[in-house]
Design a protein around this motif. Structure first.
Motif, PDB file in Angstrom:
ATOM      1  N   GLY A  54       0.818  -1.209   0.000  1.00 38.55           N
ATOM      2  CA  GLY A  54       0.000   0.000   0.000  1.00 38.55           C
ATOM      3  C   GLY A  54       0.849   1.255   0.000  1.00 38.55           C
ATOM      4  O   GLY A  54       0.511   2.247   0.641  1.00 38.55           O
ATOM      5  N   ALA A  55       1.955   1.204  -0.758  1.00 36.86           N
ATOM      6  CA  ALA A  55       2.937   2.293  -0.707  1.00 36.86           C
ATOM      7  C   ALA A  55       2.692   3.382  -1.742  1.00 36.86           C
ATOM      8  O   ALA A  55       3.476   4.311  -1.848  1.00 36.86           O
ATOM      9  CB  ALA A  55       4.347   1.720  -0.900  1.00 36.86           C
ATOM     10  N   GLY A  56       1.595   3.284  -2.481  1.00 32.46           N
ATOM     11  CA  GLY A  56       1.361   4.256  -3.539  1.00 32.46           C
ATOM     12  C   GLY A  56       0.929   5.617  -3.056  1.00 32.46           C
ATOM     13  O   GLY A  56       1.134   6.626  -3.747  1.00 32.46           O
ATOM     14  N   GLN A  57       0.323   5.673  -1.883  1.00 32.99           N
ATOM     15  CA  GLN A  57      -0.166   6.960  -1.378  1.00 32.99           C
ATOM     16  C   GLN A  57      -0.305   6.897   0.141  1.00 32.99           C
ATOM     17  O   GLN A  57      -0.095   5.856   0.757  1.00 32.99           O
ATOM     18  CB  GLN A  57      -1.512   7.317  -2.018  1.00 32.99           C
ATOM     19  N   GLY A  58      -0.630   8.036   0.726  1.00 32.61           N
ATOM     20  CA  GLY A  58      -0.909   8.096   2.157  1.00 32.61           C
ATOM     21  C   GLY A  58       0.267   7.718   3.033  1.00 32.61           C
ATOM     22  O   GLY A  58       1.423   8.053   2.750  1.00 32.61           O
ATOM     23  N   ILE A  59      -0.026   6.997   4.106  1.00 33.68           N
ATOM     24  CA  ILE A  59       0.995   6.601   5.076  1.00 33.68           C
ATOM     25  C   ILE A  59       2.074   5.752   4.413  1.00 33.68           C
ATOM     26  O   ILE A  59       3.266   5.927   4.665  1.00 33.68           O
ATOM     27  CB  ILE A  59       0.343   5.843   6.242  1.00 33.68           C
TER      28      ILE A  59
ATOM     29  N   VAL B 203      -7.868   8.576  13.299  1.00 35.00           N
ATOM     30  CA  VAL B 203      -8.053   9.106  11.942  1.00 35.00           C
ATOM     31  C   VAL B 203      -6.809   9.875  11.497  1.00 35.00           C
ATOM     32  O   VAL B 203      -6.251  10.678  12.248  1.00 35.00           O
ATOM     33  CB  VAL B 203      -9.274  10.041  11.897  1.00 35.00           C
ATOM     34  N   VAL B 204      -6.373   9.595  10.280  1.00 35.84           N
ATOM     35  CA  VAL B 204      -5.329  10.367   9.611  1.00 35.84           C
ATOM     36  C   VAL B 204      -5.948  10.835   8.300  1.00 35.84           C
ATOM     37  O   VAL B 204      -6.502  10.021   7.556  1.00 35.84           O
ATOM     38  CB  VAL B 204      -4.074   9.506   9.333  1.00 35.84           C
ATOM     39  N   MET B 205      -5.855  12.105   7.989  1.00 32.08           N
ATOM     40  CA  MET B 205      -6.579  12.629   6.834  1.00 32.08           C
ATOM     41  C   MET B 205      -5.841  12.387   5.517  1.00 32.08           C
ATOM     42  O   MET B 205      -5.531  13.288   4.745  1.00 32.08           O
ATOM     43  CB  MET B 205      -6.908  14.108   7.030  1.00 32.08           C
ATOM     44  N   THR B 206      -5.572  11.101   5.267  1.00 28.39           N
ATOM     45  CA  THR B 206      -5.126  10.657   3.956  1.00 28.39           C
ATOM     46  C   THR B 206      -6.368  10.552   3.065  1.00 28.39           C
ATOM     47  O   THR B 206      -7.492  10.853   3.494  1.00 28.39           O
ATOM     48  CB  THR B 206      -4.453   9.286   4.066  1.00 28.39           C
TER      49      THR B 206
ATOM     50  N   PHE C  55      -6.847  15.036  15.036  1.00 26.53           N
ATOM     51  CA  PHE C  55      -6.486  13.815  14.336  1.00 26.53           C
ATOM     52  C   PHE C  55      -4.963  13.691  14.270  1.00 26.53           C
ATOM     53  O   PHE C  55      -4.238  14.640  14.566  1.00 26.53           O
ATOM     54  CB  PHE C  55      -7.062  13.814  12.919  1.00 26.53           C
ATOM     55  N   ALA C  56      -4.485  12.521  13.862  1.00 26.40           N
ATOM     56  CA  ALA C  56      -3.049  12.284  13.772  1.00 26.40           C
ATOM     57  C   ALA C  56      -2.496  12.795  12.436  1.00 26.40           C
ATOM     58  O   ALA C  56      -3.189  12.782  11.417  1.00 26.40           O
ATOM     59  CB  ALA C  56      -2.746  10.799  13.917  1.00 26.40           C
ATOM     60  N   GLU C  57      -1.245  13.225  12.465  1.00 23.75           N
ATOM     61  CA  GLU C  57      -0.523  13.565  11.248  1.00 23.75           C
ATOM     62  C   GLU C  57       0.183  12.309  10.733  1.00 23.75           C
ATOM     63  O   GLU C  57       0.502  11.398  11.502  1.00 23.75           O
ATOM     64  CB  GLU C  57       0.504  14.664  11.524  1.00 23.75           C
ATOM     65  N   VAL C  58       0.443  12.277   9.438  1.00 27.32           N
ATOM     66  CA  VAL C  58       1.077  11.107   8.839  1.00 27.32           C
ATOM     67  C   VAL C  58       2.403  10.778   9.519  1.00 27.32           C
ATOM     68  O   VAL C  58       2.689   9.615   9.840  1.00 27.32           O
ATOM     69  CB  VAL C  58       1.287  11.320   7.325  1.00 27.32           C
ATOM     70  N   ASP C  59       3.218  11.786   9.777  1.00 22.98           N
ATOM     71  CA  ASP C  59       4.524  11.547  10.409  1.00 22.98           C
ATOM     72  C   ASP C  59       4.390  10.942  11.795  1.00 22.98           C
ATOM     73  O   ASP C  59       5.278  10.203  12.242  1.00 22.98           O
ATOM     74  CB  ASP C  59       5.328  12.850  10.510  1.00 22.98           C
ATOM     75  N   GLU C  60       3.276  11.222  12.471  1.00 19.41           N
ATOM     76  CA  GLU C  60       3.069  10.677  13.819  1.00 19.41           C
ATOM     77  C   GLU C  60       2.723   9.189  13.776  1.00 19.41           C
ATOM     78  O   GLU C  60       2.801   8.513  14.805  1.00 19.41           O
ATOM     79  CB  GLU C  60       1.962  11.468  14.528  1.00 19.41           C
ATOM     80  N   VAL C  61       2.364   8.702  12.614  1.00 20.91           N
ATOM     81  CA  VAL C  61       2.156   7.272  12.429  1.00 20.91           C
ATOM     82  C   VAL C  61       3.425   6.614  11.894  1.00 20.91           C
ATOM     83  O   VAL C  61       3.793   5.508  12.303  1.00 20.91           O
ATOM     84  CB  VAL C  61       0.973   7.006  11.483  1.00 20.91           C
ATOM     85  N   VAL C  62       4.111   7.302  11.006  1.00 18.81           N
ATOM     86  CA  VAL C  62       5.351   6.760  10.431  1.00 18.81           C
ATOM     87  C   VAL C  62       6.407   6.550  11.512  1.00 18.81           C
ATOM     88  O   VAL C  62       7.103   5.526  11.522  1.00 18.81           O
ATOM     89  CB  VAL C  62       5.881   7.694   9.319  1.00 18.81           C
ATOM     90  N   ASP C  63       6.540   7.498  12.437  1.00 20.68           N
ATOM     91  CA  ASP C  63       7.585   7.414  13.466  1.00 20.68           C
ATOM     92  C   ASP C  63       7.517   6.110  14.273  1.00 20.68           C
ATOM     93  O   ASP C  63       8.531   5.422  14.433  1.00 20.68           O
ATOM     94  CB  ASP C  63       7.525   8.618  14.409  1.00 20.68           C
ATOM     95  N   PRO C  64       6.361   5.719  14.818  1.00 22.35           N
ATOM     96  CA  PRO C  64       6.318   4.459  15.577  1.00 22.35           C
ATOM     97  C   PRO C  64       6.520   3.221  14.707  1.00 22.35           C
ATOM     98  O   PRO C  64       7.029   2.201  15.191  1.00 22.35           O
ATOM     99  CB  PRO C  64       4.934   4.470  16.238  1.00 22.35           C
ATOM    100  N   ILE C  65       6.132   3.287  13.434  1.00 19.95           N
ATOM    101  CA  ILE C  65       6.409   2.162  12.532  1.00 19.95           C
ATOM    102  C   ILE C  65       7.910   1.977  12.409  1.00 19.95           C
ATOM    103  O   ILE C  65       8.432   0.852  12.507  1.00 19.95           O
ATOM    104  CB  ILE C  65       5.787   2.393  11.146  1.00 19.95           C
ATOM    105  N   ILE C  66       8.619   3.078  12.193  1.00 19.98           N
ATOM    106  CA  ILE C  66      10.080   3.042  12.085  1.00 19.98           C
ATOM    107  C   ILE C  66      10.685   2.423  13.345  1.00 19.98           C
ATOM    108  O   ILE C  66      11.577   1.564  13.285  1.00 19.98           O
ATOM    109  CB  ILE C  66      10.638   4.459  11.878  1.00 19.98           C
TER     110      ILE C  66
END
Length: 244
Positions: free
Chosen positions: A14-19, A181-184, A209-220
């Protein structure tokens, strides 16, 4: 926190868009060899234009056999993020078998399929690894008009726990990040109405709501060796929504 993925082969679905897109770009920035999977070729083209080091994988995750072949062609994979997801949002009484099948095919069945191929390779190589599933607060709290979506994320969370149990002895960690919710583009499907959005925000103690970077950081973090003793966890990134 200094994190470096040099020498690591990383698959993001699911790397084409959003998170997923932002995650792929960040992982490449941190020197990982990134494979970006999407069924939409134009989204992959845009991603590769942004970072030519990223290697695209174009396949529809609903096609079990084509997906397995595509993943086998890029093995070995050291780190996996099962990010792809869909949301068919309807009231419970209006849910359809087509929407149910689409949601579970992508949100649950594809995770099983991709993870099987990657994990079997990790076990054969005795390399260990880390898998992160992108779940949702909807896996732990009921949301109006989200019956099928909530059910899929609840199923994903239990799949995560059994994966962690069975793969842990092979030094393969499996965790999840569960955002609010992340507004992707997908987030806008359910929450673009200002009144509905405000109702949700009023239930989040942090008030947004959450920002995209706030979801990416914990994934990393969960992909990295910094989380080496974390296994089977569903990390909420929800501003306190589920706590209330």
């Amino acid at each position: 926190m200094n994190i470096n993925f040099e020498g690591k082969r990383i698959l993001v679905t699911g790397a084409g868009q959003g998170i997923g897109r932002e995650l792929a770009l960040r992982l490449s920035k941190y020197k990982g060899e990134v494979f970006a999977l999407s069924k939409t070729e134009k989204n992959l083209d845009s991603l590769v234009t942004a970072d030519p080091k990223i290697q695209p994988v174009c396949v529809d995750l609903r096609d079990w056999d084509a997906t397995r072949k595509a993943i086998q062609n890029i093995l070995p994979i050291d780190l996996l993020v099962n990010n792809a997801g869909v949301a068919c949002l309807t009231p419970f009484l209006d849910a359809t078998p087509e929407g149910f099948d689409l949601t579970f095919d992508v949100n649950v069945k594809a995770v099983l399929n991709v993870s099987q191929v990657v994990a079997k390779s990790m076990i054969e190589r005795k390399s260990g690894g880390s898998i992160v599933n992108i779940s949702s607060q909807a896996g732990q709290a009921a949301l109006k008009d989200h019956a099928v979506y909530c059910a899929s994320k609840g199923a994903l969370d239990m799949l995560l726990k059994t994966m962690a149990l069975e793969l842990g002895p092979h030094n393969i960690r499996v965790n999840a990040v569960s955002p609010t919710v992340v507004m992707t583009e997908m987030g806008k499907l359910g929450w673009s109405d200002p009144q509905k959005a405000q109702e949700m925000i009023s239930k989040i103690p942090l008030g947004r709501f959450a920002e995209v970077d706030e979801v990416v950081d914990p994934i990393i973090y969960l992909l990295s060796d910094r989380s080496s003793m974390i296994n089977g966890a569903c990390l909420l990134v929800d501003g306190g929504f589920v706590a209330c």
